[in-house]
Design an enzyme around this catalytic site. Structure first.
Site, PDB file in Angstrom:
ATOM      1  N   ARG A  29      14.179   9.142 -16.326  1.00 29.06           N
ATOM      2  CA  ARG A  29      15.601   8.833 -16.452  1.00 29.06           C
ATOM      3  C   ARG A  29      15.989   8.253 -17.805  1.00 29.06           C
ATOM      4  O   ARG A  29      17.112   8.402 -18.246  1.00 29.06           O
ATOM      5  CB  ARG A  29      16.013   7.839 -15.361  1.00 29.06           C
ATOM      6  CG  ARG A  29      15.971   8.426 -13.975  1.00 29.06           C
ATOM      7  CD  ARG A  29      16.226   7.357 -12.962  1.00 29.06           C
ATOM      8  NE  ARG A  29      15.123   6.396 -13.044  1.00 29.06           N
ATOM      9  CZ  ARG A  29      14.746   5.595 -12.082  1.00 29.06           C
ATOM     10  NH1 ARG A  29      15.395   5.584 -10.962  1.00 29.06           N
ATOM     11  NH2 ARG A  29      13.733   4.773 -12.227  1.00 29.06           N
ATOM     12  N   ASN A  60       4.899  10.501 -10.187  1.00 27.78           N
ATOM     13  CA  ASN A  60       4.542   9.126 -10.482  1.00 27.78           C
ATOM     14  C   ASN A  60       5.805   8.285 -10.577  1.00 27.78           C
ATOM     15  O   ASN A  60       6.432   8.229 -11.619  1.00 27.78           O
ATOM     16  CB  ASN A  60       3.779   9.078 -11.816  1.00 27.78           C
ATOM     17  CG  ASN A  60       3.545   7.667 -12.269  1.00 27.78           C
ATOM     18  OD1 ASN A  60       3.004   6.856 -11.542  1.00 27.78           O
ATOM     19  ND2 ASN A  60       3.983   7.345 -13.472  1.00 27.78           N
ATOM     20  N   LYS A  78       4.388   3.451  -0.247  1.00 30.72           N
ATOM     21  CA  LYS A  78       3.096   4.050  -0.609  1.00 30.72           C
ATOM     22  C   LYS A  78       2.455   4.739   0.602  1.00 30.72           C
ATOM     23  O   LYS A  78       1.788   5.755   0.451  1.00 30.72           O
ATOM     24  CB  LYS A  78       2.159   3.008  -1.213  1.00 30.72           C
ATOM     25  CG  LYS A  78       2.581   2.596  -2.612  1.00 30.72           C
ATOM     26  CD  LYS A  78       2.674   3.811  -3.538  1.00 30.72           C
ATOM     27  CE  LYS A  78       2.978   3.430  -4.962  1.00 30.72           C
ATOM     28  NZ  LYS A  78       3.004   4.596  -5.866  1.00 30.72           N
ATOM     29  N   SER A 128      -1.354   4.518  -3.731  1.00 32.07           N
ATOM     30  CA  SER A 128      -1.933   3.201  -3.934  1.00 32.07           C
ATOM     31  C   SER A 128      -2.748   2.812  -2.704  1.00 32.07           C
ATOM     32  O   SER A 128      -2.475   3.278  -1.594  1.00 32.07           O
ATOM     33  CB  SER A 128      -0.804   2.181  -4.128  1.00 32.07           C
ATOM     34  OG  SER A 128      -1.304   0.868  -4.102  1.00 32.07           O
ATOM     35  N   TYR A 133       6.971  -2.128  -0.542  1.00 33.35           N
ATOM     36  CA  TYR A 133       6.065  -1.418  -1.444  1.00 33.35           C
ATOM     37  C   TYR A 133       4.993  -0.684  -0.628  1.00 33.35           C
ATOM     38  O   TYR A 133       4.739   0.510  -0.849  1.00 33.35           O
ATOM     39  CB  TYR A 133       5.413  -2.382  -2.443  1.00 33.35           C
ATOM     40  CG  TYR A 133       4.562  -1.661  -3.466  1.00 33.35           C
ATOM     41  CD1 TYR A 133       5.150  -1.120  -4.601  1.00 33.35           C
ATOM     42  CD2 TYR A 133       3.192  -1.517  -3.292  1.00 33.35           C
ATOM     43  CE1 TYR A 133       4.384  -0.453  -5.541  1.00 33.35           C
ATOM     44  CE2 TYR A 133       2.420  -0.848  -4.218  1.00 33.35           C
ATOM     45  CZ  TYR A 133       3.022  -0.313  -5.342  1.00 33.35           C
ATOM     46  OH  TYR A 133       2.258   0.363  -6.262  1.00 33.35           O
ATOM     47  N   GLY A 176       8.188  10.842 -14.138  1.00 26.14           N
ATOM     48  CA  GLY A 176       7.923   9.417 -14.302  1.00 26.14           C
ATOM     49  C   GLY A 176       6.921   9.224 -15.422  1.00 26.14           C
ATOM     50  O   GLY A 176       6.143   8.282 -15.423  1.00 26.14           O
ATOM     51  N   GLY A 228       3.684   3.682 -18.399  1.00 25.38           N
ATOM     52  CA  GLY A 228       2.662   3.325 -17.427  1.00 25.38           C
ATOM     53  C   GLY A 228       1.631   4.407 -17.158  1.00 25.38           C
ATOM     54  O   GLY A 228       1.185   5.117 -18.061  1.00 25.38           O
ATOM     55  N   ASP A 280      17.671  12.649 -13.838  1.00 31.95           N
ATOM     56  CA  ASP A 280      17.634  11.728 -12.708  1.00 31.95           C
ATOM     57  C   ASP A 280      17.313  12.558 -11.480  1.00 31.95           C
ATOM     58  O   ASP A 280      18.192  13.141 -10.853  1.00 31.95           O
ATOM     59  CB  ASP A 280      18.966  11.008 -12.541  1.00 31.95           C
ATOM     60  CG  ASP A 280      18.943  10.021 -11.379  1.00 31.95           C
ATOM     61  OD1 ASP A 280      17.870   9.864 -10.746  1.00 31.95           O
ATOM     62  OD2 ASP A 280      19.982   9.412 -11.099  1.00 31.95           O
TER      63      ASP A 280
END
Length: 177
Positions: free
Chosen positions: A37, A89, A159, A142, A155, A12, A16, A62
């Site tokens: 990806r 990530n 997490k 998170s 979400y 990832g 970001g 992927d």
């Protein structure tokens, strides 16, 4: 800091937090490999690194697809001697709806991206780390795993799973350094 020659994989890592972490590790002298990806984003990340005076190695994969994940991990082993430091990530924030309005597709995508992805890459990299009795894994989580908020149902769930998986990994893998 990172020791010279350390193989770092940022899964990832094309954008970001993953990309920012890759830059920091490369600046510290680590051999930084980024995966994701989107080949175009990976190529752009490599150009950014080059402009700053260091190099990323990038592989499009992927890793939600276990066969592609296996191929990717074998490639890393063959071409780079494996990975010493894995950074998981997965960035995505779908399903920002009230619980009663939630879309099943968003939930499935979030679970697939954030948890299945982490499971796949970890379970393919860990056997190599165990074999050499060395490695580090960082799963980015998170505060949303503990501090639930409105419309954060899926979400926060994903997490929380990252937190539990991370603590379980630590307990089970500590014996392997």
């Amino acid at each position: 800091g990172a020791r010279g020659g350390m193989g770092v994989l940022g899964a990832g890592g094309a954008s970001g937090i993953g990309l920012a972490g890759g830059h920091k590790l490369a600046e510290a002298g680590a051999n930084t490999i980024i995966g994701g990806r989107d080949k175009d984003k990976l190529d752009e990340a490599c150009k950014q690194a080059e402009a700053k005076g260091y190099r990323f190695v990038a592989y499009a994969a992927d890793i939600a697809d276990m066969a592609d994940c296996d191929r990717f991990t074998r490639l890393l082993q063959e071409q780079h001697g494996g990975v010493d430091f894995l950074i998981n990530n997965a960035g995505l924030a779908l399903g920002r709806d009230f619980f009663e309005e939630a879309k099943l597709y968003d939930w499935e995508t979030m679970l697939q991206t954030k948890n299945k992805w982490l499971q796949n890459i970890s379970t393919t990299v860990i056997p190599y780390m165990v074999k050499k009795n060395w490695g580090h894994i960082m799963n980015l989580g998170s505060v949303a795993d503990d501090d639930v908020y409105e419309k954060g149902n899926i979400y926060c769930t994903t997490k929380a799973a990252v937190d539990v998986i991370s603590r379980s990994m630590r307990i089970d893998l500590l014996k392997h350094r």
